[in-house]
Design a protein around this motif. Structure first.
Motif, PDB file in Angstrom:
ATOM      1  N   ARG A   1       0.840  -1.193   0.000  1.00  0.00           N
ATOM      2  CA  ARG A   1       0.000   0.000   0.000  1.00  0.00           C
ATOM      3  C   ARG A   1       0.880   1.250   0.000  1.00  0.00           C
ATOM      4  NH1 ARG A   1      -5.229  -0.134   2.068  1.00  0.00           N
ATOM      5  NH2 ARG A   1      -5.187   2.108   1.666  1.00  0.00           N
ATOM      6  N   ALA A   2       0.465   2.243  -0.754  1.00  0.00           N
ATOM      7  CA  ALA A   2       1.194   3.513  -0.780  1.00  0.00           C
ATOM      8  C   ALA A   2       0.238   4.631  -0.348  1.00  0.00           C
ATOM      9  CB  ALA A   2       1.738   3.788  -2.174  1.00  0.00           C
ATOM     10  N   LEU A   3       0.812   5.763   0.016  1.00  0.00           N
ATOM     11  CA  LEU A   3       0.024   6.914   0.456  1.00  0.00           C
ATOM     12  C   LEU A   3       0.165   8.047  -0.552  1.00  0.00           C
ATOM     13  CD1 LEU A   3       1.062   6.851   4.232  1.00  0.00           C
ATOM     14  CD2 LEU A   3      -1.131   6.128   3.283  1.00  0.00           C
ATOM     15  N   ASN A   4      -0.749   8.992  -0.472  1.00  0.00           N
ATOM     16  CA  ASN A   4      -0.761  10.119  -1.403  1.00  0.00           C
ATOM     17  C   ASN A   4       0.402  11.067  -1.117  1.00  0.00           C
ATOM     18  OD1 ASN A   4      -1.327  12.322  -3.027  1.00  0.00           O
ATOM     19  ND2 ASN A   4      -3.520  12.301  -2.585  1.00  0.00           N
ATOM     20  N   ALA A   5       1.222  11.312  -2.146  1.00  0.00           N
ATOM     21  CA  ALA A   5       2.395  12.179  -1.977  1.00  0.00           C
ATOM     22  C   ALA A   5       2.001  13.619  -1.661  1.00  0.00           C
ATOM     23  CB  ALA A   5       3.250  12.137  -3.238  1.00  0.00           C
ATOM     24  N   GLU A   6       0.792  14.018  -2.031  1.00  0.00           N
ATOM     25  CA  GLU A   6       0.355  15.389  -1.766  1.00  0.00           C
ATOM     26  C   GLU A   6       0.196  15.662  -0.269  1.00  0.00           C
ATOM     27  OE1 GLU A   6       0.251  17.628  -4.179  1.00  0.00           O
ATOM     28  OE2 GLU A   6       0.917  15.992  -5.484  1.00  0.00           O
ATOM     29  N   ASP A   7       0.025  14.594   0.515  1.00  0.00           N
ATOM     30  CA  ASP A   7      -0.143  14.754   1.965  1.00  0.00           C
ATOM     31  C   ASP A   7       1.192  14.851   2.702  1.00  0.00           C
ATOM     32  OD1 ASP A   7      -2.873  14.586   1.633  1.00  0.00           O
ATOM     33  OD2 ASP A   7      -2.931  12.403   1.932  1.00  0.00           O
ATOM     34  N   PHE A   8       2.289  14.606   1.971  1.00  0.00           N
ATOM     35  CA  PHE A   8       3.604  14.616   2.615  1.00  0.00           C
ATOM     36  C   PHE A   8       4.103  16.058   2.743  1.00  0.00           C
ATOM     37  CE2 PHE A   8       8.112  13.755   3.265  1.00  0.00           C
ATOM     38  CZ  PHE A   8       8.076  12.595   4.039  1.00  0.00           C
ATOM     39  N   PRO A   9       4.634  16.443   3.922  1.00  0.00           N
ATOM     40  CA  PRO A   9       5.113  17.840   4.083  1.00  0.00           C
ATOM     41  C   PRO A   9       6.214  18.174   3.089  1.00  0.00           C
ATOM     42  CG  PRO A   9       5.043  16.683   6.207  1.00  0.00           C
ATOM     43  CD  PRO A   9       4.823  15.648   5.144  1.00  0.00           C
ATOM     44  N   GLY A  10       6.171  19.378   2.562  1.00  0.00           N
ATOM     45  CA  GLY A  10       7.227  19.818   1.648  1.00  0.00           C
ATOM     46  C   GLY A  10       8.566  19.938   2.370  1.00  0.00           C
ATOM     47  N   PHE A  11       9.648  19.720   1.627  1.00  0.00           N
ATOM     48  CA  PHE A  11      10.972  19.818   2.248  1.00  0.00           C
ATOM     49  C   PHE A  11      11.241  21.280   2.597  1.00  0.00           C
ATOM     50  CE2 PHE A  11      15.650  19.571   2.490  1.00  0.00           C
ATOM     51  CZ  PHE A  11      15.763  18.427   3.285  1.00  0.00           C
ATOM     52  N   PRO A  12      11.697  21.559   3.838  1.00  0.00           N
ATOM     53  CA  PRO A  12      11.850  22.963   4.264  1.00  0.00           C
ATOM     54  C   PRO A  12      12.866  23.720   3.406  1.00  0.00           C
ATOM     55  CG  PRO A  12      12.072  21.444   6.128  1.00  0.00           C
ATOM     56  CD  PRO A  12      12.088  20.613   4.883  1.00  0.00           C
ATOM     57  N   HIS A  13      12.537  24.943   3.099  1.00  0.00           N
ATOM     58  CA  HIS A  13      13.491  25.845   2.432  1.00  0.00           C
ATOM     59  C   HIS A  13      13.819  26.949   3.432  1.00  0.00           C
ATOM     60  CE1 HIS A  13      13.226  23.982  -1.516  1.00  0.00           C
ATOM     61  NE2 HIS A  13      11.917  23.876  -1.312  1.00  0.00           N
ATOM     62  N   VAL A  14      15.049  26.970   3.891  1.00  0.00           N
ATOM     63  CA  VAL A  14      15.414  27.939   4.931  1.00  0.00           C
ATOM     64  C   VAL A  14      16.519  28.856   4.423  1.00  0.00           C
ATOM     65  CG1 VAL A  14      14.723  26.471   6.861  1.00  0.00           C
ATOM     66  CG2 VAL A  14      17.032  26.272   5.977  1.00  0.00           C
ATOM     67  N   ASP A  15      16.468  30.095   4.851  1.00  0.00           N
ATOM     68  CA  ASP A  15      17.519  31.064   4.526  1.00  0.00           C
ATOM     69  C   ASP A  15      18.621  30.924   5.560  1.00  0.00           C
ATOM     70  OD1 ASP A  15      16.094  32.115   2.371  1.00  0.00           O
ATOM     71  OD2 ASP A  15      14.916  33.396   3.721  1.00  0.00           O
ATOM     72  N   THR A  16      19.819  30.611   5.093  1.00  0.00           N
ATOM     73  CA  THR A  16      20.925  30.348   6.023  1.00  0.00           C
ATOM     74  C   THR A  16      21.945  31.480   6.010  1.00  0.00           C
ATOM     75  OG1 THR A  16      22.176  29.128   4.342  1.00  0.00           O
ATOM     76  CG2 THR A  16      20.681  27.850   5.746  1.00  0.00           C
TER      77      THR A  16
END
Length: 366
Positions: free
Chosen positions: A107-122
């Motif tokens: 079984r797989a889950l919907n990728a749209e429900d997965f949190p986006g990878f954080p984009h941080v200003d460093t």
């Protein structure tokens, strides 16, 4: 989504990314790994909302797409497949895995429900050769506290001053400090407290010639090594002022052989529990260190080690497990033991060229 990849390559990628899979969340998608096939590579992501990991690996992509697979199950399947090409295909809520004569449907889950990878200003970014980073982390990470009630002590203080990188850890009973020159650092200064277990996981990655990059955001740390990106929360709070614990001088200094000292302390520890003290009697006249341990209702042990002793005779006792931890981080053949008195901390100091100091609080001698 459809792609093929070498099983070993995929298993290595999953072993890294799986560290970010949540084991306690009520959100089922966080127990999964996001798999995305794009052009000629796959990108794996996992997060527990505090730690996020992204890993890229080359693959033969026939059809681009993304899905979320159950992290533990997918990792276990790949780990146990024969060493051959693995074909992965996903459609709707199913993922199909084929390798040699084995095939799985999960079984797989919907990728749209997965949190986006954080984009941080460093800001404040430094690069460290991987072998140097791993060596420094392994020396200090064993000293971090496991007590979550004082979160700052579960971290390692990393600073860069005047081209010298320093890592410091303490659990309030002992203190480890290791320094290394970093003359080509692009940042002038760098300071952060970072989780000791997080750093230890990065230090345990496969050896590489690529550097480790550490970049600070306001409340996060971004660590990049080759094609892997880790984003974790920085630990808030003020790290203890460890410099005030470091004495300016010593009254006694013994020069001891590391291997012989480790063997001697291990033998003495056979008589006691983990918290039993081992006593060091440093004698200037005989140029010896007498190692003693005693346990009520069990017995006692005594051993004499030849060594070089400068200064006054002194007796001091330490928790033997703490002593062995510190000596295990020393790569030189010999070590200095510097003592002020039986009631003040003792310092084990590595010989040059190593720059490692290990301070241990004494146990009161009865």
């Amino acid at each position: 989504m459809k792609f093929s990849i070498n099983r070993t390559e995929l298993a290595n990628a999953l072993s890294v990314v799986f560290k970010g899979v949540s084991t306690r969340s009520t959100l089922p998608v966080l127990a999964g790994i996001l798999v995305e096939a794009r052009q000629d590579s796959i990108i794996l992501q996992a997060t527990d909302l505090e730690l996020s990991i992204q890993y890229s690996a080359p693959a033969l992509v026939e059809e681009e797409g993304r899905t979320v697979v159950p992290g533990k199950l997918f990792s276990d399947i790949i780990k146990n497949l024969p060493d051959a090409a693995v074909h992965v295909e996903a459609a709707d809520e199913q993922a199909f895995i084929t390798c040699d004569t084995s095939s799985f449907s999960i079984r797989a889950l919907n990728a749209e429900d997965f949190p986006g990878f954080p984009h941080v200003d460093t800001h404040q970014k430094i690069e460290i050769p991987f072998h140097q980073f791993a060596s420094m982390v392994k020396r200090v990470s064993r000293v971090v506290s496991r007590d979550e009630s004082r979160a700052v002590l579960t971290g390692v203080l990393i600073t860069l001053e005047a081209g010298v990188l320093r890592m410091v850890a303490t659990d309030s009973y002992r203190l480890a400090i290791t320094d290394a020159p970093l003359p080509d650092a692009s940042a002038d200064e760098f300071q952060a407290v970072i989780s000791g277990t997080f750093l230890a996981e990065i230090a345990s990655l496969p050896k590489t010639e690529s550097p480790v990059s550490l970049a600070l955001a306001d409340n996060q740390i971004v660590v990049t090594c080759e094609d892997t990106v880790f984003i974790n929360r920085r630990i808030e709070g003020n790290f203890p002022n460890y410099k005030q614990l470091l004495p300016d001088a010593y009254t006694t200094r013994a020069t001891l052989d590391v291997d012989k000292l480790v063997a001697s302390v291990k033998r003495a520890s056979l008589l006691g529990s983990a918290a039993s003290p081992v006593r060091f009697d440093l004698n200037q006249d005989s140029q010896t260190a007498q190692i003693t341990a005693a346990s009520q209702d069990v017995g006692s042990a005594q051993e004499i080690l030849p060594c070089t002793v400068e200064g006054e005779d002194v007796e001091i006792a330490f928790n033997y497990a703490y002593v062995l931890d510190g000596l295990g981080s020393i790569a030189t053949d010999q070590v200095y033991l510097e003592v002020q008195s039986s009631l003040k901390p003792g310092i084990f100091r590595a010989f040059e060229p190593e720059n490692f100091l290990y301070l241990v609080m004494p146990v009161r001698i009865a």
